[in-house]
Design an enzyme around this catalytic site. Structure first.
Site, PDB file in Angstrom:
ATOM      1  N   GLU A 193      43.152  61.079  38.974  1.00 38.90           N
ATOM      2  CA  GLU A 193      43.551  61.624  40.318  1.00 38.90           C
ATOM      3  C   GLU A 193      45.385  62.167  40.085  1.00 38.90           C
ATOM      4  OE1 GLU A 193      40.852  60.180  43.741  1.00 38.90           O
ATOM      5  OE2 GLU A 193      42.411  58.168  42.565  1.00 38.90           O
ATOM      6  N   CYS A 228      51.884  64.963  42.952  1.00 39.48           N
ATOM      7  CA  CYS A 228      52.155  64.035  42.241  1.00 39.48           C
ATOM      8  C   CYS A 228      51.123  63.912  41.042  1.00 39.48           C
ATOM      9  CB  CYS A 228      52.000  63.038  43.376  1.00 39.48           C
ATOM     10  SG  CYS A 228      51.670  61.164  42.824  1.00 39.48           S
ATOM     11  N   CYS A 256      45.975  51.864  36.210  1.00 38.51           N
ATOM     12  CA  CYS A 256      47.362  50.694  36.022  1.00 38.51           C
ATOM     13  C   CYS A 256      47.706  48.886  35.566  1.00 38.51           C
ATOM     14  CB  CYS A 256      48.333  51.178  37.111  1.00 38.51           C
ATOM     15  SG  CYS A 256      49.656  50.495  37.048  1.00 38.51           S
ATOM     16  N   CYS A 277      50.117  45.758  40.933  1.00 38.50           N
ATOM     17  CA  CYS A 277      50.924  45.018  42.162  1.00 38.50           C
ATOM     18  C   CYS A 277      50.577  45.513  43.459  1.00 38.50           C
ATOM     19  CB  CYS A 277      52.104  46.806  42.484  1.00 38.50           C
ATOM     20  SG  CYS A 277      53.279  47.008  41.432  1.00 38.50           S
ATOM     21  N   CYS A 325      48.976  47.939  46.424  1.00 43.09           N
ATOM     22  CA  CYS A 325      48.686  49.270  45.541  1.00 43.09           C
ATOM     23  C   CYS A 325      46.729  49.575  45.494  1.00 43.09           C
ATOM     24  CB  CYS A 325      49.207  49.583  44.457  1.00 43.09           C
ATOM     25  SG  CYS A 325      48.263  50.795  43.849  1.00 43.09           S
ATOM     26  N   CYS A 331      50.934  57.743  49.077  1.00 47.29           N
ATOM     27  CA  CYS A 331      51.176  56.750  47.725  1.00 47.29           C
ATOM     28  C   CYS A 331      50.117  55.424  47.862  1.00 47.29           C
ATOM     29  CB  CYS A 331      53.026  56.084  48.214  1.00 47.29           C
ATOM     30  SG  CYS A 331      53.559  55.545  46.627  1.00 47.29           S
TER      31      CYS A 331
END
Length: 391
Positions: free
Chosen positions: A93, A106, A113, A117, A120, A337
């Site tokens: 993305e 971005c 990932c 976290c 997220c 974000c």
């Protein structure tokens, strides 16, 4: 080793000249480099200053390597979230955020990932693989082509804040940065490219030794070691005290500040005491702070703090260093974000959006529609007009 079949996007000039071999003069490599990165051709057979037989050879032996648009999701605020398909069929993305005469792209550095976290959505994917330098650069080329950005690359910001931990894919990130900043190619100024990391200390030190590198942003998100360990398990390996010391030793360029990003989680890390501890942590650093009120999503066990709480936190930090609040962008299409997880636009119903209007003292994301929330946040005096804060 043969490079036949390797994508052209991602090759530097020396790579292109090597791929062509000794049968072609070296200036042919420069012509191809110029066509791909400066003129941004989408059809190799259309490079008119190359001999016809060389154009045919390129088309037969080397794919261009720019990812294809699988899906596009348009936000009410003009943001666009792209699901891009790579040559092996996997998807990643990328987000485009227009803001007046300039815009921000971005981009992702990995598919998924590995950092985990807890606030997220991308972390819920785990890690599929890292992206090549060409796949990183290809995101910028594709979004630039889709939105007619070629005319003025100096007004485009690139933030490596999409999927992935860039420092865990550092060789490809650095090569991509060289390609993105080359004045003979894409020509995006170095000061307009920012890399965001969770704090991989040895890689921060390695990044600082690179002659061509993005600006550095560190995802802080906590004011104590214990708090950060709960929110960002990577802290168990790379401790907060050591991270701050690595930032203190980082070789900033004369025009540069470190950026610290802080996601505010309602009732968790957003108190005035947290803000004062952040000030003490970052004392004597040449730094600024970007505050991000949590962008929520299914499976994320935290709430977005109210505007008054965000404003109070900002006021305390701003008394000691520059501090901005990121304006949320693309909330209604999962483009904000921490929200990049291949979410379908229709899945926004899982956020509980569109249940009437709340007072500003309540959790805004629980009740506001995305468009009302963005309008409401844009009207707050403490909210920056820019997202993200990239200078």
């Amino acid at each position: 080793m043969s490079v036949v079949g390797q994508a052209l996007v991602g090759m530097e000039l020396v790579d292109l000249q090597a791929a062509l071999g000794q049968a072609e003069p070296s200036f042919r490599g420069r012509q191809i480099y110029d066509a791909i990165y400066r003129r941004r051709v989408t059809d190799l057979t259309a490079i008119s200053n190359l001999p016809k037989n060389l154009r045919a050879r390129l088309a037969e032996e080397f794919p261009l390597g720019v990812p294809q648009v699988e899906q596009r999701y348009d936000s009410v605020d003009g943001t666009r979230r792209y699901l891009l398909r790579l040559s092996d069929g996997k998807t990643v993305e990328t987000v485009w955020m227009p803001e007046g005469e300039r815009s921000t792209i971005c981009i992702s550095s990995q598919i998924g990932c590995p950092v985990d976290c807890k606030f997220c959505l991308t972390a819920l994917m785990g890690l599929e693989r890292g992206l090549s330098a060409g796949e990183i650069v290809g995101q910028v080329l594709r979004i630039a082509a889709e939105n007619n950005l070629a005319a003025n690359p100096g007004r485009v910001n690139v933030v490596m804040m999409g999927q992935g931990e860039p420092l865990l894919n550092l060789p490809n990130v650095i090569k991509a940065t060289r390609l993105l900043t080359d004045p003979a190619g894409i020509a995006i100024p170095t000061r307009r490219i920012t890399l965001s990391t969770s704090g991989i200390i040895p890689k921060i030190e390695e990044l600082g030794r690179e002659p061509v590198r993005p600006k550095l942003a560190v995802s802080l998100n906590a004011s104590t070691e214990e708090q950060r360990r709960e929110l960002m398990p990577i802290t168990r390996k790379y401790h907060l005290k050591d991270l701050i010391e690595a930032c203190r030793a980082y070789p900033l360029r004369p025009w540069e500040k470190l950026t610290f990003e802080y996601v505010l989680l309602g009732g968790v890390n957003d108190t005035d005491a947290d803000a004062r501890r952040v000030v003490r942590l970052l004392a004597r650093l040449n730094a600024k702070v970007n505050l991000i009120a949590l962008n929520p999503g299914p499976g994320i066990p935290f709430e977005t703090p109210g505007a008054a709480r965000v404003a109070s936190f900002q006021a305390i930090v701003k008394g000691s260093m520059p501090c901005f609040v990121r304006k949320p962008r693309g909330l209604d299409v999962y483009a904000a974000c921490g929200q990049l997880k291949r979410m379908e636009s229709k899945e926004k119903t899982h956020l509980g959006l569109g249940r009437g209007v709340a007072s500003p003292s309540t959790n805004p994301m629980t009740h506001f529609t995305a468009s009302r929330y963005m309008a409401w946040m844009s009207g707050r005096s403490h909210t920056s007009s820019r997202w993200p804060n990239v200078e």
